[in-house]
Design an enzyme around this catalytic site. Sequence first.
Site, mmCIF file in Angstrom:
data_model
loop_
_atom_site.group_PDB
_atom_site.id
_atom_site.type_symbol
_atom_site.label_atom_id
_atom_site.label_comp_id
_atom_site.label_asym_id
_atom_site.label_seq_id
_atom_site.Cartn_x
_atom_site.Cartn_y
_atom_site.Cartn_z
ATOM 1 N N ASP A 36 0.868 -1.186 0.000
ATOM 2 C CA ASP A 36 0.000 0.000 0.000
ATOM 3 C C ASP A 36 0.898 1.227 0.000
ATOM 4 O OD1 ASP A 36 -3.222 0.447 0.907
ATOM 5 O OD2 ASP A 36 -1.879 2.181 1.132
ATOM 6 N N VAL A 94 -7.333 2.993 -5.112
ATOM 7 C CA VAL A 94 -8.399 3.975 -5.259
ATOM 8 C C VAL A 94 -9.065 3.855 -6.652
ATOM 9 C CG1 VAL A 94 -6.751 5.729 -6.035
ATOM 10 C CG2 VAL A 94 -8.866 6.447 -4.949
ATOM 11 N N GLU A 95 -10.407 4.117 -6.699
ATOM 12 C CA GLU A 95 -11.167 3.928 -7.933
ATOM 13 C C GLU A 95 -10.987 5.131 -8.875
ATOM 14 O OE1 GLU A 95 -12.394 1.282 -8.976
ATOM 15 O OE2 GLU A 95 -14.287 1.504 -10.007
ATOM 16 N N LYS A 100 -4.825 4.098 -11.472
ATOM 17 C CA LYS A 100 -4.665 2.670 -11.803
ATOM 18 C C LYS A 100 -3.724 2.520 -13.006
ATOM 19 C CE LYS A 100 -9.175 1.251 -9.888
ATOM 20 N NZ LYS A 100 -9.040 0.333 -8.763
ATOM 21 N N SER A 122 -14.604 -1.660 -9.779
ATOM 22 C CA SER A 122 -16.032 -1.978 -9.890
ATOM 23 C C SER A 122 -16.673 -1.241 -11.043
ATOM 24 C CB SER A 122 -16.809 -1.632 -8.620
ATOM 25 O OG SER A 122 -16.039 -1.103 -7.621
ATOM 26 N N HIS A 143 -13.126 -8.906 -10.490
ATOM 27 C CA HIS A 143 -13.996 -8.105 -9.615
ATOM 28 C C HIS A 143 -14.593 -8.960 -8.500
ATOM 29 C CE1 HIS A 143 -17.812 -5.417 -9.173
ATOM 30 N NE2 HIS A 143 -16.874 -5.072 -8.324
ATOM 31 N N ASN A 146 -17.705 -7.619 -1.713
ATOM 32 C CA ASN A 146 -17.396 -7.320 -0.324
ATOM 33 C C ASN A 146 -18.403 -8.011 0.614
ATOM 34 O OD1 ASN A 146 -16.361 -6.041 1.932
ATOM 35 N ND2 ASN A 146 -17.293 -4.065 1.489
ATOM 36 N N GLU A 155 -16.339 -11.594 -10.932
ATOM 37 C CA GLU A 155 -16.563 -11.292 -12.344
ATOM 38 C C GLU A 155 -15.186 -11.168 -13.010
ATOM 39 O OE1 GLU A 155 -20.698 -8.641 -12.050
ATOM 40 O OE2 GLU A 155 -18.793 -7.606 -12.232
ATOM 41 N N ASN A 193 -23.530 -4.817 -11.127
ATOM 42 C CA ASN A 193 -23.853 -3.408 -10.907
ATOM 43 C C ASN A 193 -24.712 -2.830 -12.024
ATOM 44 O OD1 ASN A 193 -22.781 -3.022 -8.396
ATOM 45 N ND2 ASN A 193 -20.739 -2.529 -9.168
HETATM 46 P P1 NAD Z 1 -10.101 1.376 0.334
HETATM 47 O O1 NAD Z 1 -10.167 2.858 0.335
HETATM 48 O O2 NAD Z 1 -10.574 0.618 1.540
HETATM 49 O O3 NAD Z 1 -8.578 0.919 0.048
HETATM 50 C C1 NAD Z 1 -7.802 1.418 -0.986
HETATM 51 C C2 NAD Z 1 -6.336 1.346 -0.532
HETATM 52 O O4 NAD Z 1 -5.516 1.612 -1.650
HETATM 53 C C3 NAD Z 1 -5.981 2.360 0.538
HETATM 54 O O5 NAD Z 1 -5.387 1.702 1.618
HETATM 55 C C4 NAD Z 1 -5.025 3.316 -0.165
HETATM 56 O O6 NAD Z 1 -4.022 3.822 0.688
HETATM 57 C C5 NAD Z 1 -4.441 2.441 -1.231
HETATM 58 N N1 NAD Z 1 -3.959 3.143 -2.407
HETATM 59 C C6 NAD Z 1 -4.554 4.174 -3.072
HETATM 60 N N2 NAD Z 1 -3.825 4.505 -4.141
HETATM 61 C C7 NAD Z 1 -2.750 3.662 -4.180
HETATM 62 C C8 NAD Z 1 -1.651 3.504 -5.053
HETATM 63 N N3 NAD Z 1 -1.491 4.275 -6.132
HETATM 64 N N4 NAD Z 1 -0.742 2.536 -4.780
HETATM 65 C C9 NAD Z 1 -0.865 1.758 -3.681
HETATM 66 N N5 NAD Z 1 -1.905 1.866 -2.804
HETATM 67 C C10 NAD Z 1 -2.843 2.810 -3.053
HETATM 68 O O7 NAD Z 1 -10.878 0.922 -0.966
HETATM 69 P P2 NAD Z 1 -11.613 -0.475 -1.257
HETATM 70 O O8 NAD Z 1 -13.029 -0.364 -0.826
HETATM 71 O O9 NAD Z 1 -10.789 -1.578 -0.772
HETATM 72 O O10 NAD Z 1 -11.636 -0.459 -2.860
HETATM 73 C C11 NAD Z 1 -10.498 -0.737 -3.627
HETATM 74 C C12 NAD Z 1 -10.908 -1.055 -5.059
HETATM 75 O O11 NAD Z 1 -11.838 -2.141 -5.049
HETATM 76 C C13 NAD Z 1 -11.598 0.078 -5.799
HETATM 77 O O12 NAD Z 1 -11.218 0.004 -7.154
HETATM 78 C C14 NAD Z 1 -13.079 -0.246 -5.614
HETATM 79 O O13 NAD Z 1 -13.896 0.300 -6.640
HETATM 80 C C15 NAD Z 1 -13.030 -1.757 -5.725
HETATM 81 N N6 NAD Z 1 -14.172 -2.460 -5.087
HETATM 82 C C16 NAD Z 1 -14.660 -2.068 -3.889
HETATM 83 C C17 NAD Z 1 -15.706 -2.755 -3.303
HETATM 84 C C18 NAD Z 1 -16.254 -2.366 -1.959
HETATM 85 O O14 NAD Z 1 -17.378 -2.805 -1.607
HETATM 86 N N7 NAD Z 1 -15.537 -1.583 -1.169
HETATM 87 C C19 NAD Z 1 -16.273 -3.872 -3.974
HETATM 88 C C20 NAD Z 1 -15.725 -4.271 -5.201
HETATM 89 C C21 NAD Z 1 -14.687 -3.557 -5.760
#
Ligand code: NAD
Length: 501
Positions: A36, A94-95, A100, A122, A143, A146, A155, A193
């Site tokens: 991270d 981050v989304e 990415k 997502s 994908h 959660n 997916e 979704n």
């Molecule tokens: P989160 O905010 O809990 O965690 C994201 C982590 O990524 C953070 O700890 C952040 O410090 C780290 N981060 C950000 N930019 C970074 C980088 N450039 N390099 C390394 N680390 C970095 O988010 P999340 O809920 O775990 O979601 C993460 C991904 O999963 C997103 O793309 C989201 O759309 C997808 N997603 C989320 C869910 C959900 O229900 N939360 C479900 C499916 C998919």
Amino acid sequence: MSGLQKTSVLVVGAGIMGAGIAQVAAQAGHPVWLYDMREGAAQSALDKLHASLGALVAKGKMQADDVAGLLARITPAASLQDAASSTLVVEAIVEQVEAKRALWLQLEGIVGADCVFASNTSSISITAMAQGLRHPERLVGMHFFNPVPLMKLVEVVSGLHTAPQIAADVFALAQSWGKVAVHARSTPGFIVNRIARPYYAEALALLQEQCTSPVVLDACLKAIGFRMGPCELLDLIGHDTNFAVTQSVYQANFFDKRYMPSLLQRELVDGGLLGRKSGRGIYDYAEGAAKPQLATAQTAEAPARSGVQLHGSGARMDAWGKHLTAAGVAFSHVRNSDWIGLSTPTLQLRQTDGRTASSLGANVAVFDLAFAPEGSRVLAWAPSVRASAACAAEAQSWLSALGYQPQQVADQSALVVARTVAMLINEAADAVQQGVCTAEGANQAMKLGVNYPAGPFDWLAAWSAQGVIDVLNALDAEYRGERYRVSPWLRQQACAALGST
Ligand code: NAD
């Protein structure tokens, strides 16, 4: 067999999803690096995992040795270079597409050419994310849902660049992690979704049109087996999150009215009424707030003893026939009637075909569809606006006498269940027609990704393509516009059902 079975995995992003992905990969026996950008985040995710798995050991749900082995396989990485030998990277940062893409570009300079890139996005297009990479064919969507260790669905999303072998390898890998993998084409919302949009959108439209109350809406959908009604689910997800997904799908579809967000939901978001997390959304969660109640069931005697007819065939009318016989009510059964329900000299009580009771006559009431598994006997119904009070009371008494907990709603096209399920089927039908997924893939995705009681094509099999089309056409006639346009795939199914005659 996948080429990824023994691979060493790098998970980037140690948030809620990344930590869960690291856990399932390690549980399946892979050595895992967890990275991270926030210093200490990977170690802290590992500490939390230690605590939560320790609690499972204490409850006897996991073996201490297994947990120790699992935790020993996850190593926090101080830098991406530490994990240069990985042959699979799963990204859960981050989304944001730029973040990415920048990560993948950086990784191209670190890992080997055979390393597979999997994104847990997502909503971001896999095709767009791969643009500019030296090897865009190795990027695929993976994908998860959660909480990752509990939710079965993955997916596997292919963009235009994705090599079929890479998608096949990640599919097999997800299966080897105990998941059910479903192939999806990279399109807005992927499968779950996208197909789930109408579950929220139709409920919000019904509320905005004051058709009924949230508690009745929720009860009607729980009656066909949904664990949560749309209003309570929206409050749980958070209106800010749900509104953001709806907006992103709407924009990504070039503002197709089918996906138009709800004004009511925007009001909730703008007002900070985000749901459970803010203490109030559609429902009020404040301490002492009144709990909305459903009208209670009343047992009723059959209101008429002569001139009773059942109309149409199928399981519901067979059950009604048995009910009437047991109650000692004489009736005749018009099996080839062009509607389903019950009539007396003073009432037509008709199962909805999408048309309003008011458009069908003065002494008409309509009631909603039911699908197995039935969770309860709650049933929406509506009398014609021209019905006398006596006629409406008769309809209500019949439904009670037949064992339902009838809930009177406004006489709006297709009521609650028929409207919602028709739209879910229609969205799934379009997804299949556009090659986003197969019908079986859609069924599995909705059952395993969002716990639906049945898949959209299970409902279609219990209904009929023409029945769904009738409901959508009735909705379209009421509202005019693009929202209720029928999927061409459904029209083809209806034609196919006609056979060669
Ligand atoms: P989160 O905010 O809990 O965690 C994201 C982590 O990524 C953070 O700890 C952040 O410090 C780290 N981060 C950000 N930019 C970074 C980088 N450039 N390099 C390394 N680390 C970095 O988010 P999340 O809920 O775990 O979601 C993460 C991904 O999963 C997103 O793309 C989201 O759309 C997808 N997603 C989320 C869910 C959900 O229900 N939360 C479900 C499916 C998919």
